[in-house]
Design a protein around this motif. Structure first.
Motif, PDB file in Angstrom:
ATOM      1  N   PHE A  77       0.845  -1.014   0.050  1.00  0.00           N
ATOM      2  CA  PHE A  77      -0.070  -0.037   0.089  1.00  0.00           C
ATOM      3  C   PHE A  77       0.811   1.277   0.042  1.00  0.00           C
ATOM      4  O   PHE A  77       1.741   1.410   0.943  1.00  0.00           O
ATOM      5  CB  PHE A  77      -1.051  -0.132   1.231  1.00  0.00           C
ATOM      6  CG  PHE A  77      -1.804   1.219   1.346  1.00  0.00           C
ATOM      7  CD1 PHE A  77      -2.872   1.399   0.550  1.00  0.00           C
ATOM      8  CD2 PHE A  77      -1.568   2.468   2.211  1.00  0.00           C
ATOM      9  CE1 PHE A  77      -3.693   2.500   0.613  1.00  0.00           C
ATOM     10  CE2 PHE A  77      -2.043   3.425   2.219  1.00  0.00           C
ATOM     11  CZ  PHE A  77      -3.371   3.569   1.404  1.00  0.00           C
ATOM     12  N   ASP A 108      -2.863   0.352  -3.978  1.00  0.00           N
ATOM     13  CA  ASP A 108      -3.819   1.490  -3.356  1.00  0.00           C
ATOM     14  C   ASP A 108      -4.590   0.672  -2.585  1.00  0.00           C
ATOM     15  O   ASP A 108      -5.899   1.220  -2.431  1.00  0.00           O
ATOM     16  CB  ASP A 108      -4.440   2.293  -4.341  1.00  0.00           C
ATOM     17  CG  ASP A 108      -5.428   1.497  -5.207  1.00  0.00           C
ATOM     18  OD1 ASP A 108      -5.246   0.311  -5.213  1.00  0.00           O
ATOM     19  OD2 ASP A 108      -6.087   2.032  -6.275  1.00  0.00           O
ATOM     20  N   ALA A 109      -4.457  -0.462  -2.250  1.00  0.00           N
ATOM     21  CA  ALA A 109      -5.432  -1.220  -1.273  1.00  0.00           C
ATOM     22  C   ALA A 109      -4.474  -1.882   0.073  1.00  0.00           C
ATOM     23  O   ALA A 109      -3.327  -2.031  -0.010  1.00  0.00           O
ATOM     24  CB  ALA A 109      -5.971  -2.629  -1.838  1.00  0.00           C
ATOM     25  N   TRP A 116      -3.902   1.069  -8.849  1.00  0.00           N
ATOM     26  CA  TRP A 116      -4.761   1.900  -9.749  1.00  0.00           C
ATOM     27  C   TRP A 116      -3.474   2.311 -11.178  1.00  0.00           C
ATOM     28  O   TRP A 116      -2.539   2.603 -10.609  1.00  0.00           O
ATOM     29  CB  TRP A 116      -5.085   3.091  -8.791  1.00  0.00           C
ATOM     30  CG  TRP A 116      -5.976   4.241  -9.713  1.00  0.00           C
ATOM     31  CD1 TRP A 116      -7.175   3.801  -9.826  1.00  0.00           C
ATOM     32  CD2 TRP A 116      -5.505   5.249 -10.640  1.00  0.00           C
ATOM     33  NE1 TRP A 116      -7.729   5.047 -10.634  1.00  0.00           N
ATOM     34  CE2 TRP A 116      -6.579   5.880 -10.978  1.00  0.00           C
ATOM     35  CE3 TRP A 116      -4.416   5.966 -10.970  1.00  0.00           C
ATOM     36  CZ2 TRP A 116      -6.865   6.821 -12.125  1.00  0.00           C
ATOM     37  CZ3 TRP A 116      -4.516   7.007 -11.663  1.00  0.00           C
ATOM     38  CH2 TRP A 116      -5.573   7.540 -12.163  1.00  0.00           C
ATOM     39  N   ALA A 137      -8.877   0.479 -12.014  1.00  0.00           N
ATOM     40  CA  ALA A 137      -8.457  -0.257 -10.780  1.00  0.00           C
ATOM     41  C   ALA A 137      -8.251  -1.471 -11.175  1.00  0.00           C
ATOM     42  O   ALA A 137      -8.901  -2.334 -12.408  1.00  0.00           O
ATOM     43  CB  ALA A 137      -9.624  -0.367 -10.006  1.00  0.00           C
TER      44      ALA A 137
ATOM     45  N   PHE B  83      -5.033   6.497  -1.598  1.00  0.00           N
ATOM     46  CA  PHE B  83      -6.088   6.136  -0.614  1.00  0.00           C
ATOM     47  C   PHE B  83      -6.762   4.983  -1.041  1.00  0.00           C
ATOM     48  O   PHE B  83      -6.745   4.622  -2.117  1.00  0.00           O
ATOM     49  CB  PHE B  83      -6.979   7.426  -0.356  1.00  0.00           C
ATOM     50  CG  PHE B  83      -7.564   7.805  -1.649  1.00  0.00           C
ATOM     51  CD1 PHE B  83      -7.186   8.719  -2.304  1.00  0.00           C
ATOM     52  CD2 PHE B  83      -8.986   7.398  -1.873  1.00  0.00           C
ATOM     53  CE1 PHE B  83      -7.765   8.934  -3.649  1.00  0.00           C
ATOM     54  CE2 PHE B  83      -9.644   7.902  -3.122  1.00  0.00           C
ATOM     55  CZ  PHE B  83      -9.187   8.705  -3.873  1.00  0.00           C
ATOM     56  N   ASP B  84      -7.360   4.214   0.177  1.00  0.00           N
ATOM     57  CA  ASP B  84      -8.222   2.945   0.216  1.00  0.00           C
ATOM     58  C   ASP B  84      -9.267   3.499   0.962  1.00  0.00           C
ATOM     59  O   ASP B  84      -9.425   3.069   2.147  1.00  0.00           O
ATOM     60  CB  ASP B  84      -7.363   1.987   0.320  1.00  0.00           C
ATOM     61  CG  ASP B  84      -8.156   0.500   0.497  1.00  0.00           C
ATOM     62  OD1 ASP B  84      -9.451   0.685  -0.189  1.00  0.00           O
ATOM     63  OD2 ASP B  84      -7.669  -0.398   0.785  1.00  0.00           O
ATOM     64  N   ARG B 100     -15.018   0.299  -2.293  1.00  0.00           N
ATOM     65  CA  ARG B 100     -13.736   1.035  -1.924  1.00  0.00           C
ATOM     66  C   ARG B 100     -13.551   2.086  -2.886  1.00  0.00           C
ATOM     67  O   ARG B 100     -13.769   1.998  -4.220  1.00  0.00           O
ATOM     68  CB  ARG B 100     -12.551   0.141  -1.929  1.00  0.00           C
ATOM     69  CG  ARG B 100     -12.627  -0.828  -1.157  1.00  0.00           C
ATOM     70  CD  ARG B 100     -12.933  -0.684   0.386  1.00  0.00           C
ATOM     71  NE  ARG B 100     -11.793  -0.157   1.037  1.00  0.00           N
ATOM     72  CZ  ARG B 100     -11.840  -0.029   2.483  1.00  0.00           C
ATOM     73  NH1 ARG B 100     -12.770  -0.544   3.224  1.00  0.00           N
ATOM     74  NH2 ARG B 100     -10.951   0.434   3.154  1.00  0.00           N
ATOM     75  N   ARG B 102     -10.441   4.024  -4.408  1.00  0.00           N
ATOM     76  CA  ARG B 102      -9.237   3.679  -4.461  1.00  0.00           C
ATOM     77  C   ARG B 102      -8.253   4.582  -5.439  1.00  0.00           C
ATOM     78  O   ARG B 102      -8.630   4.908  -6.594  1.00  0.00           O
ATOM     79  CB  ARG B 102      -8.712   2.374  -4.782  1.00  0.00           C
ATOM     80  CG  ARG B 102      -8.916   1.700  -3.667  1.00  0.00           C
ATOM     81  CD  ARG B 102      -8.708   0.088  -3.641  1.00  0.00           C
ATOM     82  NE  ARG B 102      -9.020  -0.931  -2.662  1.00  0.00           N
ATOM     83  CZ  ARG B 102      -9.527  -1.999  -2.489  1.00  0.00           C
ATOM     84  NH1 ARG B 102      -9.744  -2.457  -3.932  1.00  0.00           N
ATOM     85  NH2 ARG B 102      -9.523  -2.743  -1.497  1.00  0.00           N
ATOM     86  N   GLY B 103      -7.209   5.039  -5.114  1.00  0.00           N
ATOM     87  CA  GLY B 103      -6.360   6.008  -6.109  1.00  0.00           C
ATOM     88  C   GLY B 103      -5.764   7.033  -5.390  1.00  0.00           C
ATOM     89  O   GLY B 103      -4.966   6.836  -4.361  1.00  0.00           O
ATOM     90  N   PHE B 119      -8.913   8.309  -9.545  1.00  0.00           N
ATOM     91  CA  PHE B 119      -9.265   7.117  -8.543  1.00  0.00           C
ATOM     92  C   PHE B 119     -10.383   6.462  -9.233  1.00  0.00           C
ATOM     93  O   PHE B 119     -11.067   6.864 -10.200  1.00  0.00           O
ATOM     94  CB  PHE B 119      -9.715   7.716  -7.305  1.00  0.00           C
ATOM     95  CG  PHE B 119     -10.821   8.551  -7.217  1.00  0.00           C
ATOM     96  CD1 PHE B 119     -11.090  10.060  -7.517  1.00  0.00           C
ATOM     97  CD2 PHE B 119     -11.972   7.896  -6.636  1.00  0.00           C
ATOM     98  CE1 PHE B 119     -12.192  10.792  -7.438  1.00  0.00           C
ATOM     99  CE2 PHE B 119     -13.374   8.840  -6.688  1.00  0.00           C
ATOM    100  CZ  PHE B 119     -13.320  10.057  -6.961  1.00  0.00           C
ATOM    101  N   SER B 120     -10.696   5.335  -8.640  1.00  0.00           N
ATOM    102  CA  SER B 120     -11.674   4.367  -9.173  1.00  0.00           C
ATOM    103  C   SER B 120     -12.673   4.189  -7.777  1.00  0.00           C
ATOM    104  O   SER B 120     -12.188   3.877  -6.631  1.00  0.00           O
ATOM    105  CB  SER B 120     -11.233   3.263  -9.649  1.00  0.00           C
ATOM    106  OG  SER B 120     -10.366   3.716 -10.632  1.00  0.00           O
TER     107      SER B 120
END
Lengths: 188, 188, 188
Positions: A77, A108-109, A116, A137, B83-84, B100, B102-103, B119-120
């Protein structure tokens, strides 16, 4: 009258068919046929401190608890990787490249493996000349991950589509190969 | 003759109506109705050196004068955050997440507070399954900031739209909650 | 009969013309006319350790072998720059700005000079109010590089297009000026 009426009905039917087939992408059915399709492979060799010359990617940012030569623990992460990967027509790293995949991926997890992606294909072969831009994603434990083709230039002028990604090979933390099945649904 | 003519006029009128209604998005009027709409919340808890376990975001890059545990002074310019974030249906951080977000976000302004977002949304609920991809500028002192929905997959296959963002809550530099009103104008 | 038939043929022809002209973007011809066009300049002054006040951009991430005040050797591969550049109507850095270009560029090539761009124009002038979102590859040794306009808001609501970039001036590693010819092919 009956001839006339049937004639008009034919016109109406024809119109409906024309318009509805042209607009089928406005409906709910997602079984569209791509207007163009490309299957390509790209090859990522991550810099690990000892392979600068033949690596194609490098960690350039990491969280406070990480560093730039080893992917961070706990699903990596926060690691941001910049890449310049060769694109090939088959799964052989040493095949003659038809272009480069360039951009970034970001882990990003916090509770799974996922990145991403923001990158471009820059193609320059006898068959294709132009660029294709992707974001999306990539939860890469899943067999097929679907990212968006958000635009393109040259032969891919204004194209949009969906690209299923498949991990074709993974070797430790250094090498992975992705198979990308680019399906364009908007071709100009 | 008059029956035939009127019949043809009906056909013509019908065509005009069909075609023009299908193409209203080519006009100048921006008061379109979304073909799909989703209101969701996401929750960002920034790592500050002491909250690694429950943080959902971390600064991973900063300018020379910054660091990875405190947002840089002078509008945080140059800080890049991965971020997540959990996505919820209401404004409660502890509600069961439906996916979530995320990006990355990047503080990209020298004279005001603003971020660039890439982000997604990865949604996995009983109602929605698929991803939505966003990019855009987020000058977050403004009440509503509009970012682009540039693509999607699954239930959001090939969708495009606009997403007004609203700051629903902010607590110091650690927590913020965004309300996203995703308005799709291209649905497939 | 002949009147009726010819009348129906007119309807048919009309339909074909309407539908095919509406769909010319689905064809192979790429010589489309933009529905809107904007030519703008933006100005990038990179932080080099001594120009913090008047710089508009900063390296915030670099590979292990790089740093945050000097672009990395070997094509700057891996450097990530955040920018907040003034946008002007002409090529004069000191002209009154009509907005800001904000986002990131990443040096993403190991054997040539190229960046990956992800940024937004935030325009706020008497003529234009809204944002335009870009991504794409920028192999900047080439005269014209084509990136994608993937969305917009305000006056550019849902727009898509292509933006040729041209290096209008370059001064060492500190200053460059880009000319952007934004061609929208989807206007709403």
């Amino acid at each position: 009258m009956s001839v006339k009426t049937s004639s008009n009905i034919v016109v109406l039917l024809f119109m409906f068919l024309t318009v509805s087939s042209s607009y089928n992408h406005e409906g709910n059915n997602k079984h569209y046929k791509p207007c163009k399709r490309l299957v390509l492979f790209f090859h990522n060799i991550l810099y690990n401190g000892n392979n600068k010359a033949n690596s194609t990617a490098a960690i350039v940012a990491a969280p406070e608890w990480g560093n730039l030569t080893i992917l961070t623990s706990q699903f990596h992460f926060g690691d941001l990787v910049v890449f310049d990967d060769p694109i090939t027509l088959d799964n052989n790293l040493h095949s003659s490249p038809v272009g480069r995949a360039r951009g970034q991926y970001i882990y990003d997890a916090k509770n799974t493996f996922s990145t991403w992606l923001g990158f471009s294909f820059v193609l320059n072969s006898t068959d294709y000349h132009g660029s294709i831009n992707f974001i999306g994603a990539n939860p890469y434990l899943v067999n097929f991950r679907y990212i968006s083709v958000v635009g393109g230039t040259g032969d891919f002028f204004m194209h949009r589509g969906i690209a299923p990604l498949m991990s074709d090979a993974t070797e430790g933390q250094v090498y992975f190969r992705l198979r990308v099945d680019i399906k364009f649904y908007e071709c100009w």
